[in-house]
Design a protein around this motif. Structure first.
Motif, mmCIF file in Angstrom:
data_model
loop_
_atom_site.group_PDB
_atom_site.id
_atom_site.type_symbol
_atom_site.label_atom_id
_atom_site.label_comp_id
_atom_site.label_asym_id
_atom_site.label_seq_id
_atom_site.Cartn_x
_atom_site.Cartn_y
_atom_site.Cartn_z
ATOM 1 N N ARG A 1 0.842 -1.203 0.000
ATOM 2 C CA ARG A 1 0.000 0.000 0.000
ATOM 3 C C ARG A 1 0.875 1.250 0.000
ATOM 4 N NH1 ARG A 1 -5.531 -0.442 1.231
ATOM 5 N NH2 ARG A 1 -6.080 -2.582 1.705
ATOM 6 N N GLY B 1 2.030 2.093 -3.397
ATOM 7 C CA GLY B 1 1.001 2.261 -4.437
ATOM 8 C C GLY B 1 0.748 0.990 -5.218
ATOM 9 N N LEU B 2 1.218 -0.159 -4.680
ATOM 10 C CA LEU B 2 1.175 -1.418 -5.424
ATOM 11 C C LEU B 2 0.113 -2.384 -4.928
ATOM 12 C CD1 LEU B 2 5.025 -2.034 -5.761
ATOM 13 C CD2 LEU B 2 3.481 -0.930 -7.392
ATOM 14 N N PHE B 3 -0.819 -1.881 -4.102
ATOM 15 C CA PHE B 3 -1.884 -2.774 -3.647
ATOM 16 C C PHE B 3 -2.651 -3.273 -4.864
ATOM 17 C CE2 PHE B 3 -5.989 -3.954 -1.854
ATOM 18 C CZ PHE B 3 -5.582 -4.698 -0.765
ATOM 19 N N MET C 1 -6.811 -0.858 8.185
ATOM 20 C CA MET C 1 -7.177 -0.146 6.961
ATOM 21 C C MET C 1 -8.366 -0.806 6.271
ATOM 22 S SD MET C 1 -5.183 2.331 6.998
ATOM 23 C CE MET C 1 -6.030 2.952 5.539
ATOM 24 N N THR D 1 -11.741 0.339 2.734
ATOM 25 C CA THR D 1 -12.111 -0.248 1.449
ATOM 26 C C THR D 1 -13.624 -0.251 1.234
ATOM 27 O OG1 THR D 1 -12.066 -2.434 2.422
ATOM 28 C CG2 THR D 1 -10.068 -1.704 1.307
ATOM 29 N N ASP E 1 -9.447 0.438 -4.140
ATOM 30 C CA ASP E 1 -8.585 0.768 -3.024
ATOM 31 C C ASP E 1 -7.742 2.000 -3.376
ATOM 32 O OD1 ASP E 1 -7.294 -0.904 -0.481
ATOM 33 O OD2 ASP E 1 -5.947 0.528 -1.445
ATOM 34 N N PHE F 1 -4.953 2.843 -2.412
ATOM 35 C CA PHE F 1 -3.517 2.553 -2.469
ATOM 36 C C PHE F 1 -3.164 1.668 -3.672
ATOM 37 C CE2 PHE F 1 -4.609 3.492 1.919
ATOM 38 C CZ PHE F 1 -3.693 4.491 2.213
ATOM 39 N N ALA F 2 -4.155 1.371 -4.501
ATOM 40 C CA ALA F 2 -3.910 0.527 -5.682
ATOM 41 C C ALA F 2 -3.592 1.433 -6.872
ATOM 42 C CB ALA F 2 -5.129 -0.348 -5.948
#
Lengths: 357, 357
Positions: free
Chosen positions: A125, A128-130, B1, B5, B82, B84-85
């Motif tokens: 997370r 930025g790779l979730f 966290m 979501t 998400d 963070f994605a």
């Protein structure tokens, strides 16, 4: 976050000795004891965990790792500052001493763990790779070099344990027999092989043609670590099977050097010195349209779980290091029906076994 | 966290029209009005800001950006999940429509801003890239194409404002006179030039020899965007001055293609589609031992401050986009004696001017 910069980071390290279920053989030798090193970085009330998995064929041993870590500990007040200055800390380690990627990877991994714990976010997370779990490829399970009877037994055990994707270690005088034995037990599942630099270019082409008949996905490191680009190009040109470089690829600059002469690369934290350089290697490989496998040494769940943070960036995974152990003292990513699933806890998501962290 | 979501992300966008202090001329044309687009991503009680700075020579205009963003807005429930994605969201945008990097960069930038705000950390802390301010190179200030009298006046103004490093736009029929005029006023400060693809290979070599006499650091994009690698190699071989590629480098794969034929690359968020691909470009360039400059279009403090997050990874900076404006509606990174200093607020660290955010 300004307040945190007045706190200081404390570093400690200790031997991390583990044992494989079976003696684990590759073309360089066989061992049942894994001599890794555990690193802990303490900051505020958080502990970041990292693991060094030295390999003699990369010029590292537990002793060199302990020596280098002792040096880093000695100058920790200059080395460490802001816990989010991960790239900068790696640059400082590189100034203190070149090489020693496994030792540095333990520190870098622990910094990611710590940064995530401070932020309350998993490492992927943070970066930025979730991603959805389905973005992750299946991990393989490795059958090491052994007697043919033991290889048959290990393959049967692997299938019984639910593995549907195997990697077979080659680089012996009886490679054909090994493959025939594995294929006898596991006729239809995908197989990849790893020669660990055990072949000459001409041998590699000959073996590749044989392996193609046995439906092998790709060959890892057919040639020695320092083989010329021209020799890789010769093997790639004549092999019906994809050729990946592992030992020959430590840093992103190695990808730039070998691109065009290989089909893919194998990334490992113990070679790259940490997650950020691993991402750089993957980025460079993608820029050159190369396939990417993430691999590992024999490592505890710390190393597995750190690698699993970057799994969604890869085509292939070889994250079975901790599955081969019978005394992994950590828990983290969990093997589920072929997939090595990281959790979403802060940082890497690892903790000592039998505690609540 | 996990709780986050269940919340959803809301996206909006609007024209962001700004004006330069002087008409700004480059080899493609002159303009005083900047037609960018502002993107806002809302999540929980946070707003992430992003900016699209389209360039016609990269096939984008405000109209195409608005069209593409409208499409993304239409399918935002599938696009965003998400917060963070970030890499995964970019991959989904690329599946919806190829290209349109400026439009995508606005979304990607806004996601970094949002992720940092949720975590309470600046973007470069999130990415492990926090570093001491002294790790950052000085930024240059650009003198656009204009009449020789205006170029003299602009250079005098730039020096009076404290700029100690200039970039001069060339690609005209009077390039020599421009350089002589700038050097008359600014005899000793470092200069770099940008031809914006205005020369042929032979012209480029001839100009490079002239520029070497005037002590120019490097030449950006001497040849057109789609010039052959062989032509870049010809210019690099015969030029006494370093040759950088800008318009020719949009993605990391462009670096892989041109490496060996150039000395450095210019990275811009509006070309790469965001910070993560910018890091990939920098990683690939470093793997090939290339120099790296981070540049920008004419952009508000949103674009400047986003780029400044990655400043410590670069050798050269050209982050004067907002300095050229007279009506920048945002505040963020601040120019201090030649350095474009980002703050350490959560996310990119930008906010609308005249509010407390």
């Amino acid at each position: 976050m300004t307040a945190t910069t007045t706190k200081t980071m404390g570093m400690s390290f200790e031997p991390l000795t583990m044992h494989t279920r079976h003696p684990f053989g590759i073309s360089y030798g066989t061992s049942q004891e894994t001599k890794n090193v555990l690193v802990k970085l303490q900051y505020d009330n958080h502990i970041g965990y990292g693991e060094a998995a030295p390999a003699s064929y990369h010029g590292e041993s537990r002793e060199t790792v302990m020596t280098v870590l002792a040096k880093f500990q000695e100058c920790q007040s200059e080395l460490f500052g802001d816990p989010f200055a991960i790239a900068a800390t790696t640059a400082r380690m590189d100034k203190i001493i070149a090489g020693h990627a496994a030792a540095k990877s333990a520190i870098e991994m622990a910094m990611h763990d710590l940064a995530g714990k401070i932020a309350g976010l998993s490492t992927r997370r943070m970066l930025g790779l979730f991603d959805a779990p389905q973005a992750m490829p299946m991990t393989d399970f490795t059958i090491g070099i052994d007697s043919l009877d033991m290889i048959e037994k290990k393959t049967e055990e692997a299938l019984a344990a639910g593995h549907k994707l195997l990697k077979v270690k080659l680089g012996t005088s009886y490679d054909r027999e090994i493959i025939e034995k594995v294929r006898k037990v596991a006729a239809h599942i995908p197989l990849r092989v790893d020669a660990n630099g055990g072949w000459s270019p001409k041998e590699a082409v000959e073996k590749a043609k044989f392996l193609a008949e046995h439906n092998i996905e790709f060959i890892e490191q057919p040639l020695p670590k320092f083989a010329h680009k021209e020799d890789f190009a010769f093997v790639k040109e004549h092999s019906p099977v994809m050729i990946f470089a592992d030992e020959s690829i430590c840093k992103a600059s190695d990808v730039a050097r070998l691109a065009g002469a290989i089909d893919g690369v194998v990334v490992k934290l113990a070679k790259s010195g940490g997650l950020l350089e691993a991402i750089r290697i993957i980025s460079t490989a993608r820029a050159h349209s190369l396939k990417v496998m993430f691999g590992m040494m024999i490592e505890s769940s710390i190393g597995v779980t750190a690698a699993a943070q970057l799994a969604s960036l890869c085509d292939y995974l070889d994250l079975d290091g901790a599955l081969l152990l019978r005394d992994d003292p950590f828990i983290g990513a969990v093997w589920q029906d072929g997939y090595m699933m990281p959790n979403d806890k802060p940082g890497l998501g690892v903790s000592p076994r039998n505690t609540d962290e």
